[in-house]
Motif scaffolding. Structure first.
Motif, PDB file in Angstrom:
ATOM      1  N   VAL A  14     -17.033  35.614  12.324  1.00  4.90           N
ATOM      2  CA  VAL A  14     -15.819  34.854  12.643  1.00  4.90           C
ATOM      3  C   VAL A  14     -15.412  35.088  14.093  1.00  4.90           C
ATOM      4  CG1 VAL A  14     -13.350  34.631  12.158  1.00  4.90           C
ATOM      5  CG2 VAL A  14     -14.993  34.796  10.263  1.00  4.90           C
ATOM      6  N   PHE A  15     -15.454  36.359  14.523  1.00  3.79           N
ATOM      7  CA  PHE A  15     -15.079  36.695  15.904  1.00  3.79           C
ATOM      8  C   PHE A  15     -16.021  36.035  16.902  1.00  3.79           C
ATOM      9  CE2 PHE A  15     -15.384  39.462  19.651  1.00  3.79           C
ATOM     10  CZ  PHE A  15     -14.049  39.498  20.047  1.00  3.79           C
ATOM     11  N   SER A  16     -17.318  35.977  16.549  1.00  4.94           N
ATOM     12  CA  SER A  16     -18.320  35.386  17.455  1.00  4.94           C
ATOM     13  C   SER A  16     -18.419  33.876  17.298  1.00  4.94           C
ATOM     14  CB  SER A  16     -19.689  36.020  17.176  1.00  4.94           C
ATOM     15  OG  SER A  16     -19.641  37.427  17.285  1.00  4.94           O
ATOM     16  N   LYS A  17     -17.604  33.313  16.384  1.00  6.19           N
ATOM     17  CA  LYS A  17     -17.587  31.869  16.117  1.00  6.19           C
ATOM     18  C   LYS A  17     -18.963  31.361  15.693  1.00  6.19           C
ATOM     19  CE  LYS A  17     -13.722  31.016  19.247  1.00  6.19           C
ATOM     20  NZ  LYS A  17     -13.215  30.258  20.435  1.00  6.19           N
ATOM     21  N   ILE A  18     -19.633  32.178  14.848  1.00  2.06           N
ATOM     22  CA  ILE A  18     -20.936  31.788  14.306  1.00  2.06           C
ATOM     23  C   ILE A  18     -20.714  31.128  12.951  1.00  2.06           C
ATOM     24  CG2 ILE A  18     -23.176  32.614  13.487  1.00  2.06           C
ATOM     25  CD1 ILE A  18     -22.869  34.970  15.422  1.00  2.06           C
ATOM     26  N   GLN A  19     -21.189  29.916  12.803  1.00  2.00           N
ATOM     27  CA  GLN A  19     -21.038  29.187  11.550  1.00  2.00           C
ATOM     28  C   GLN A  19     -22.176  29.549  10.596  1.00  2.00           C
ATOM     29  OE1 GLN A  19     -18.543  27.186  10.598  1.00  2.00           O
ATOM     30  NE2 GLN A  19     -17.462  27.523  12.534  1.00  2.00           N
ATOM     31  N   GLN A  27     -16.539  39.431   9.518  1.00  2.00           N
ATOM     32  CA  GLN A  27     -15.576  39.553  10.619  1.00  2.00           C
ATOM     33  C   GLN A  27     -16.255  39.340  11.965  1.00  2.00           C
ATOM     34  OE1 GLN A  27     -12.499  39.656   9.340  1.00  2.00           O
ATOM     35  NE2 GLN A  27     -13.669  39.821   7.428  1.00  2.00           N
TER      36      GLN A  27
END
Length: 421
Positions: free
Chosen positions: A46-51, A43
């Motif tokens: 995803v929130f931090s937009k880390i792939q 989560q």
């Protein structure tokens, strides 16, 4: 970026270690916290937009090695002597009965509600029939020694029997006399391989004088295990035999051939090997459940369509367990809910070929059954705590009930029930 990944990974594993340490106080199984930690990590990512990469491959590899190490850890803990024979019989028969009864009933239910072949339904049902040693063994540290030993035997045997049963079902397109005879040949081959490999590995364990000696032994164990898997042999039998041999050197001293291994010296090395195996099993188990928690979707956990199936399966698990314990004359209060599903359930589910999967059994159902059985176990351990003062008296009573005609005078100090060290 690399440093951040390493820092995060080390931090997660240290938190996993704290979960393991805190269990004796909180009674919360570490697997619940590990799954939650893995899910929260996703989560945040995803929130931090880390792939982050797909960890499916890592999940399969860590699960396979974790299964090996967990069974090895459990077999190294098991003590074999005459006083344990009734306990082993109860564990084996109980694991076998509950596995077959639950598997065939679930297969019938699946085939009744869906247009699937009974063979496919049976293959999909088997993952729900495994008592997870990866969860059960670490969770029973505070139970009476007798109950703890039963769980170790039962869950280790459940792992092996379920994998054997599953492989038998998926490797044979048709079930007949030929498939049973071929399976029997495979059992004989792996037993012979196990004895030869155990002798060779034990000799090396005692003979190697280089400062690096345990890592090569573990690598050889993994190598033999995986080669056996490639040839469709029930390789967990090898792990069980190797672990039982190293863990019971004191019981084998009266055999003359054991002198070849210098048992006193080998016992010292075996204890060091056992300590390394326990730590390696913890590490791989933590990695597996962290990655599986990371792979969980919130929609899977809260899936209402599969939840009714999960409740039915969990209810059947505990019904058959109650029957098993009652027939074996074992205590319901302390053992009824210690029947979690976990690592093997996931591995067997992932091993089902897509063409043989049924729609009823999916990832959401697997996750819900694992969480429900583990939560029930946690609540039971909290509601029915073991009173320390009751342990010695109860363990002697249990041993007397199981050994029947054996009198206390005939039991040597080495045969008396003791806690697993």
């Amino acid at each position: 970026m690399t440093s951040a990944i390493i820092i995060t990974f080390c931090s997660l594993l240290l938190i996993a270690y704290l979960f393991d340490l805190s269990f004796s106080k909180t009674k919360i199984p570490s697997v619940i916290l590990l799954l939650l930690l893995g899910w929260l990590t996703k989560q945040v990512a995803v929130f931090s937009k880390i792939q982050l990469p797909d960890f499916t491959r890592v999940l399969a590899v860590s699960g396979s090695i974790g299964l090996l190490l967990i069974v090895l850890e459990g077999s190294l803990e098991l003590e074999l002597n005459k006083s344990k024979i009734p306990l082993i019989k109860k564990s084996f028969i109980g694991a076998l009965f509950s596995m077959f009864a639950l598997a065939f009933l679930l297969a019938f239910i699946f085939s009744y509600f869906g247009d699937y072949s009974f063979k496919d339904c049976l293959a999909n049902a088997i993952p729900f029939c495994v008592v997870s040693s990866a969860i059960a063994i670490p969770s029973v540290k505070n139970l009476r020694p007798f109950d703890k030993e039963f769980i170790i035997y039962e869950s280790s045997l459940s792992d092996i029997l379920s994998v054997l049963f599953f492989n038998f079902m998926v490797q044979n397109t048709t079930i007949g006399l030929g498939s049973f005879s071929n399976f029997g040949v495979q059992i004989l081959i792996i037993i012979m391989v196990s004895f030869v490999a155990t002798i060779a590995l034990s000799y090396l364990l005692n003979k190697i004088e280089h400062q690096i000696k345990f890592v090569p032994i573990i690598l050889l164990v993994i190598l033999i295990y995986e080669i056996s898997v490639m040839f469709n042999l029930p390789s967990l039998i090898f792990i069980m035999i190797f672990g039982l041999f190293l863990g019971n050197l004191n019981q084998l001293k009266h055999f003359k051939w054991i002198e070849f291994f210098r048992p006193n010296e080998l016992h010292v090395e075996a204890e060091k090997f056992k300590a390394l195996t326990i730590e390696a099993a913890f590490l791989i188990r933590a990695i597996f459940f962290l990655f599986f928690g990371y792979s969980m979707e919130t929609s899977d956990i809260l899936n209402a369509d599969t939840f009714k199936w999960a409740l039915l399966i969990v209810a059947l698990i505990f019904i058959f367990r109650a029957i098993q314990l009652k027939l074996s004359e074992l205590p319901l209060k302390s053992l009824l809910f210690v029947s979690p599903r976990g690592l093997i359930t996931i591995l067997l589910f992932l091993s089902i070929e897509p063409g043989h999967r049924i729609l009823i059994v999916n990832k959401a159902l697997i996750i819900q059954v694992i969480l429900l059985t583990t939560l029930f176990m946690m609540m039971a351990l909290l509601i029915f705590p073991v009173k320390e003062k009751d342990k010695p008296r109860d363990d002697v009573d249990e041993l007397n009930n199981m050994t029947g005609n054996l009198s206390i005078e005939n039991i040597s100090p080495n045969d008396a029930p003791e806690g697993i060290s």
